[in-house]
Scaffold this active site. Structure first.
Site, mmCIF file in Angstrom:
data_model
loop_
_atom_site.group_PDB
_atom_site.id
_atom_site.type_symbol
_atom_site.label_atom_id
_atom_site.label_comp_id
_atom_site.label_asym_id
_atom_site.label_seq_id
_atom_site.Cartn_x
_atom_site.Cartn_y
_atom_site.Cartn_z
ATOM 1 N N ASP A 1 33.477 -8.760 21.643
ATOM 2 C CA ASP A 1 33.046 -10.088 21.258
ATOM 3 C C ASP A 1 32.711 -9.961 19.778
ATOM 4 O O ASP A 1 31.575 -9.775 19.375
ATOM 5 C CB ASP A 1 31.817 -10.476 22.074
ATOM 6 C CG ASP A 1 31.375 -11.891 21.765
ATOM 7 O OD1 ASP A 1 32.101 -12.596 21.051
ATOM 8 O OD2 ASP A 1 30.300 -12.280 22.239
ATOM 9 N N PHE B 1 20.118 -13.241 26.738
ATOM 10 C CA PHE B 1 20.019 -12.609 28.046
ATOM 11 C C PHE B 1 18.741 -11.830 28.238
ATOM 12 O O PHE B 1 18.571 -11.180 29.244
ATOM 13 C CB PHE B 1 21.216 -11.684 28.268
ATOM 14 C CG PHE B 1 22.514 -12.389 28.095
ATOM 15 C CD1 PHE B 1 22.937 -13.307 29.041
ATOM 16 C CD2 PHE B 1 23.303 -12.151 26.990
ATOM 17 C CE1 PHE B 1 24.133 -13.971 28.890
ATOM 18 C CE2 PHE B 1 24.517 -12.815 26.835
ATOM 19 C CZ PHE B 1 24.918 -13.727 27.781
ATOM 20 N N GLY C 1 17.638 -12.343 22.656
ATOM 21 C CA GLY C 1 19.003 -12.843 22.760
ATOM 22 C C GLY C 1 19.083 -13.780 23.937
ATOM 23 O O GLY C 1 18.067 -14.106 24.568
#
Ligand SMILES: *[C@@H]1O[C@H](CO)[C@@H](O)[C@H](O)[C@H]1NC(C)=O
Ligand SMILES: *[C@@H]1O[C@H](CO)[C@@H](O)[C@H](O)[C@H]1NC(C)=O
Ligand SMILES: *[C@@H]1O[C@H](CO)[C@@H](O)[C@H](O)[C@H]1NC(C)=O
Ligand SMILES: *[C@@H]1O[C@H](CO)[C@@H](O)[C@H](O)[C@H]1NC(C)=O
Ligand SMILES: *[C@@H]1O[C@H](CO)[C@@H](O)[C@H](O)[C@H]1NC(C)=O
Ligand SMILES: *[C@@H]1O[C@H](CO)[C@@H](O)[C@H](O)[C@H]1NC(C)=O
Length: 933
Positions: free
Chosen positions: A712, A594, A592
């Site tokens: 989110d 991050f 991802g």
């Protein structure tokens, strides 16, 4: 204190002689003159130049020998100071200067033996000298309240000699430290007011030996702690104000407090069921219990009680169902918690009236509790006989606690019981016969099992009713009572521990070597070893139960890991390395923005997803903030929310451990099903998933009153389980304070297409932003199109704009529906309803959007129509399979460090390699908001 008596009388004689001498030598005039000089704004008949006629000054009384017996100048507008000579007024009985503006030090009053009443409250004194009230053997009233400018000072222990004290008012006087345990000296004390100070520690046991009627200890700065047990022996109580402290444990039995009319316990940490003896207190008029962690039925007080406040507790029902009992399983769990002193962890997390609704430590099947895992929770008290009521119970894990007393016989009646682990406690008494169907583990630990030694704290006659040790002084006494047996046990544990460390290190090295040459290992062999180890107790594997903390802190390099207090959620980096095969490429589930996500598998087969965040993406998010958020997130448990199982901080990198969702994301099923070898979702599956999501988000919104919990929300953050039901990932705390804005900024790119228009203008995160995003997900679910699709012509690229145009007339809708859906009449009708809801959710004005509860209400009946016969399914769904994950982890952590587990682990490596799919990814696209800000 009693033994002093002879000395006191000798002293009295000496003092009497001394007094006679002073009387003949001086007179009180010089003292009064000094006093008149130090005070200001005195009545006009006072003189600061001559003491002549002082006995006639306003407020002064003298005896026949012109000795001053009382000074009474309350509320006289005085300022200045009190001269230190005042204690030489040896006949003074009353000193009354309250409600003035006198400053400076309170003069020492030591040895002014005649003093009976001292009123110095409501002034502006700045200090109290040590020993100020020494030798005041006739003192009855001492009032120092409301002197907020006093330099911090401890309780004046010299008062222990003032055995005639009836009233002690020292509220708002800047006192700190412990309340001394000598209230048995005050057999006449009726009024004790110590509110608004900085007292810490617990209520002293000697309170029960005083005559206190009015007890005011509310609003301590740091807060008093420990239990309220002492109150049950204070039979004279009329008024009790203990609010705004840190008291823990249950409200005690107050049945003997027949005069109690005002009980204020709000704003503490009290747990447990409100006792019937409190509800039926005969004199009760006022009771406030709000802001605690009280449990059980919502109490119903008789109508004569004028003022009742109960908000913000953890009662199983709400006020509309007052006095009705909790669900039987909940009642049983409360009895179990009660026998362990109602620990706080079993109040905060056991909310509501359905134990099968995702309660931690509890696993259900078909609405019945089948597993309870309370291993390694620092629990004290006893094993409740009430476990016997959980007739479907298969596994009961209570190892690694401080449980005392016997193992209840009733447990042998549990027909389904397979595993019972009570090792590493301090149990005693006869061992019940569990027969061969139950894997019963009682050792290591429990040195007194099988003997009659009473291991309950305080010895014989104290059943589990007061197990939670007060944090204050009384604990000390039990410490000194380390028996030989305990010492032997400690030595044995230490020796075993050292052995385990060596063994573990050895095993670890051995396994490393082994793997270099190939990691094939027969899984059967590993499992066999495991079985032997767990049932053990034959001496060869006593290290079975060494606490994981010990193991982790002492083996290997300490600097590269952190295990935090209460560490159920902190997982050591070694463990994560092991389960991910040292973060091997082969175990990568995906990447991802991050960091990288790895799959791993615990020895019992539970799969986990480990997000490993690169340190530079963490920014400067503080460690404590990270921990605080993790602490919240690990408590958020719902069957439609992906569970955060734990975390690890390893130097500058942070790792988060989630439950693994085997069927990837909703995005994959909607947009990339072909690539992943899935078949397109049916409409029924889509609506079911949408309802799951709505329920998960609705739950998050119900938590929103503290810090906002934000989603989110988009299909790549909706994860699918083997049963094709959905859980929502990526939620966390969001601060809306100006400096809390950062948390949303980082996700803007990812949420584009799902973000409500008002966000750009306000930057605020509200529940309506989630509702909007949910509306977009519904549109994607209907159309099979992404929120933003660059491959489309401009007028169709933005799904919301396009679909809202479609919605204007119903006949356009069929053309917009995902061509992979089979449309029959019933399906079309259902799609219309969902399309309408999607439009409603994406209304431009946030206030026109419904809340998530509405979405649940619309989608619920649509799903319901397909499954009239499968209600049972729904009840059992998601709990049995998924809620056991944290428990599996906990159990495994509790056993971490045993050789068998390591042996077993090697075998699960080979398994996990074959079972981790190369492509599908059971993890969210973006990250939990806790990850990175
Ligand atoms: C009070 O009297 C006791 C005994 O006579 C003496 O030891 C002590 O010093 C006195 N305290 C003060 C402050 O005078
Ligand atoms: C109390 O004394 C402090 C100085 O010690 C002074 O600043 C304050 O104004 C005084 N308060 C009142 C009410 O006079
Ligand atoms: C309260 O007392 C503790 C020591 O018992 C001290 O550390 C703390 O600073 C005090 N708090 C305040 C606000 O004075
Ligand atoms: C009950 O509480 C209220 C508000 O705290 C107070 O005003 C009232 O005096 C109390 N009544 C009694 C009988 O204690
Ligand atoms: C548990 O069983 C006992 C008797 O075995 C019974 O008295 C008690 O009420 C039961 N508790 C619940 C919650 O059913
Ligand atoms: C048991 O109690 C002792 C002393 O209260 C405490 O130090 C210890 O951590 C406890 N053990 C467990 C396993 O909770």
């Amino acid at each position: 204190m009693m033994r002093k008596k002879p000395q006191v009388s000798i002293c009295a004689v000496v003092l009497l002689l001394l007094q006679l001498t002073t009387t003949s030598l001086g007179d009180d005039g010089s003292v009064m003159l000094k006093l008149a000089q130090s005070l200001q704004n005195l009545p006009s008949d006072w003189s600061s130049t001559s003491s002549t006629g002082y006995c006639r000054w306003t407020g002064i009384n003298c005896d026949n020998s012109n000795r001053v017996t009382s000074i009474s100048l309350a509320k006289s507008g005085l300022s200045g100071t009190l001269s230190p000579e005042i204690s030489s007024l040896t006949q003074l009985e009353t000193l009354s200067f309250q409600i003035n503006n006198i400053a400076g030090a309170i003069p020492s009053l030591a040895n002014a033996t005649s003093l009976q009443d001292i009123y110095l409250d409501n002034n502006n004194f700045t200090s109290v000298p040590t020993g100020c009230f020494d030798g005041l053997t006739n003192l009855q009233v001492l009032s120092l309240s409301d002197n907020p400018n006093l330099a911090p000072w401890p309780f004046p222990n010299e008062l222990t000699k003032s055995t005639s004290l009836t009233t002690l008012y020292m509220d708002n006087a800047n006192i700190f430290g412990l309340i001394p345990d000598f209230f048995d000296s005050f057999s006449n004390l009726q009024n004790l007011r110590l509110s608004y100070n900085n007292f810490t520690g617990s209520l002293p046991a000697s309170f029960a030996k005083s005559d206190i009627q009015n007890l005011w200890m509310n609003d301590q700065q740091l807060g008093l702690s420990g239990t309220l047990d002492v109150l049950s022996g204070m039979t004279q109580l009329r008024q009790v104000w203990l609010h705004k402290n840190q008291f823990t444990g249950p409200i005690p039995d107050l049945s003997k407090c027949e005069s109690l009319f005002d009980l204020s316990l709000r704003d503490n940490q009290l747990t447990g069921v409100v006792p019937a003896s409190v509800i039926s207190l005969p004199a009760l008029l006022n009771i406030s219990l709000q802001n605690n962690k009280l449990q059980g039925p919502y109490p119903l007080f008789p109508s004569k009680v004028q003022k009742v406040s109960l908000d913000h507790n953890n009662f199983c029902k709400n006020s509309s169902d007052a006095a009705t009992p909790c669900d039987p399983q909940v009642t049983t769990l409360l009895q179990i918690a009660g026998d362990m002193g109602y620990p706080a962890i079993l109040s905060d997390s056991w909310e509501g009236n359905n134990a099968c609704d995702g309660w931690p430590f509890v696993t259900c099947s078909q609405g019945r509790i089948i597993i309870i895992n309370l291993a390694n929770k620092h629990l004290a008290g006893k094993i409740s006989p009430a476990y016997a009521n959980l007739t479907s119970l298969k596994n009961l894990y209570l190892q690694q606690n401080n449980l005392t007393g016997p193992i209840p016989d009733g447990l042998t009646k549990l027909a389904s019981l397979q595993n019972l682990d009570v090792s590493n406690n301090n149990l005693s008494g006869k061992v019940p016969d569990f027969g061969s169907n139950v894997k019963f583990t009682v050792s290591p630990g429990n040195p007194f099992i099988g003997t009659n030694v009473d291991t309950t704290p305080g010895g014989a006659g104290t059943p589990g009713s007061k197990p939670s040790g007060p944090s204050g002084s009384p604990a000390a006494s039990s410490k000194s009572k380390l028996s030989v047996g305990t010492i032997v046990a400690i030595v044995v544990v230490v020796v075993i521990f050292i052995a385990v460390v060596f063994f573990v290190v050895y095993k670890f090295i051995a396994r490393r070597k082994h793997r270099k040459f190939g990691r094939v290992k027969n899984p059967e062999v590993g499992n066999e070893m495991n079985k032997n180890g767990v049932t053990g107790g034959n001496g060869t594997n006593g290290y079975n139960g060494v606490p994981s903390e010990l193991h982790s802190q002492s083996s290997g390099d300490v600097s590269d890991r952190h295990l935090f207090e209460g560490g159920n959620v902190a997982i050591s980096i070694e463990v994560l390395r092991q389960v991910t095969d040292n973060f091997s490429e082969a175990n990568i589930l995906g990447r991802g923005g991050f960091g990288v996500v790895y799959g791993g598998e615990l020895p019992d087969g539970t799969k986990i997803a480990v997000k490993r965040m690169e340190s530079n993406t963490m920014g400067n998010k503080g460690l404590s903030e990270f921990q605080a958020e993790i602490a919240v997130l690990t408590k958020v448990r719902h069957r439609h929310l992906v569970a955060l199982l734990g975390y690890c901080i390893n130097g500058s990198e942070r790792l988060l451990v989630y439950e693994y969702m085997p069927r990837g994301t909703l995005a994959q099923h909607l947009f990339e099903w072909h690539d992943h070898g899935y078949t397109p979702l049916t409409w029924k599956q889509r609506v079911t998933i949408a309802l799951d999501v709505a329920r998960g988000v609705e739950y998050l919104h119900s938590l929103a009153q503290q810090s906002f919990i934000h989603r989110d929300l988009k299909p790549s953050n909706i994860l699918i389980g083997d049963d094709m039901r959905a859980k929502v990932a990526d939620f966390g705390l969001v601060k809306n304070a100006p400096d809390g804005k950062y948390s949303v900024e980082t996700r803007l790119a990812g949420t584009f297409g799902y973000l409500a228009p008002e966000y750009a203008a306000t930057g605020r995160v509200t529940t309506k932003i989630d509702v909007y995003a949910f509306g977009v997900v519904l549109m994607e679910t209907i159309t099979g199109r992404k929120a933003l699709d660059d491959t489309m012509p401009d007028d169709r690229a933005h799904l919301v704009t396009w679909f809202r145009r479609v919605l204007i007339s119903k006949e356009n809708i069929p053309k917009a529906i995902d061509p992979n859906l089979n449309l029959d009449e019933e399906t079309i009708e259902s799609i219309y309803r969902v399309a309408e809801l999607a439009g409603h959710c994406t209304a431009r004005e946030p206030q026109q959007r419904p809340d998530m509860g509405h979405a649940v209400n619309v989608l619920g009946p649509l799903v319901e129509q397909w499954k009239p016969a499968t209600r049972e399914d729904e009840d059992g769904y998601g709990i049995d399979l998924h809620m056991s994950l944290p428990q599996a982890l906990q159990r495994w952590q509790a056993n971490e460090g045993t050789s068998t587990m390591f042996g077993d682990m090697s075998s699960s490596y080979s398994q996990s390699h074959s079972s981790i799919p190369s492509k599908p990814s059971g993890f969210a696209d973006t990250f939990n908001s806790a990850d990175c800000r």
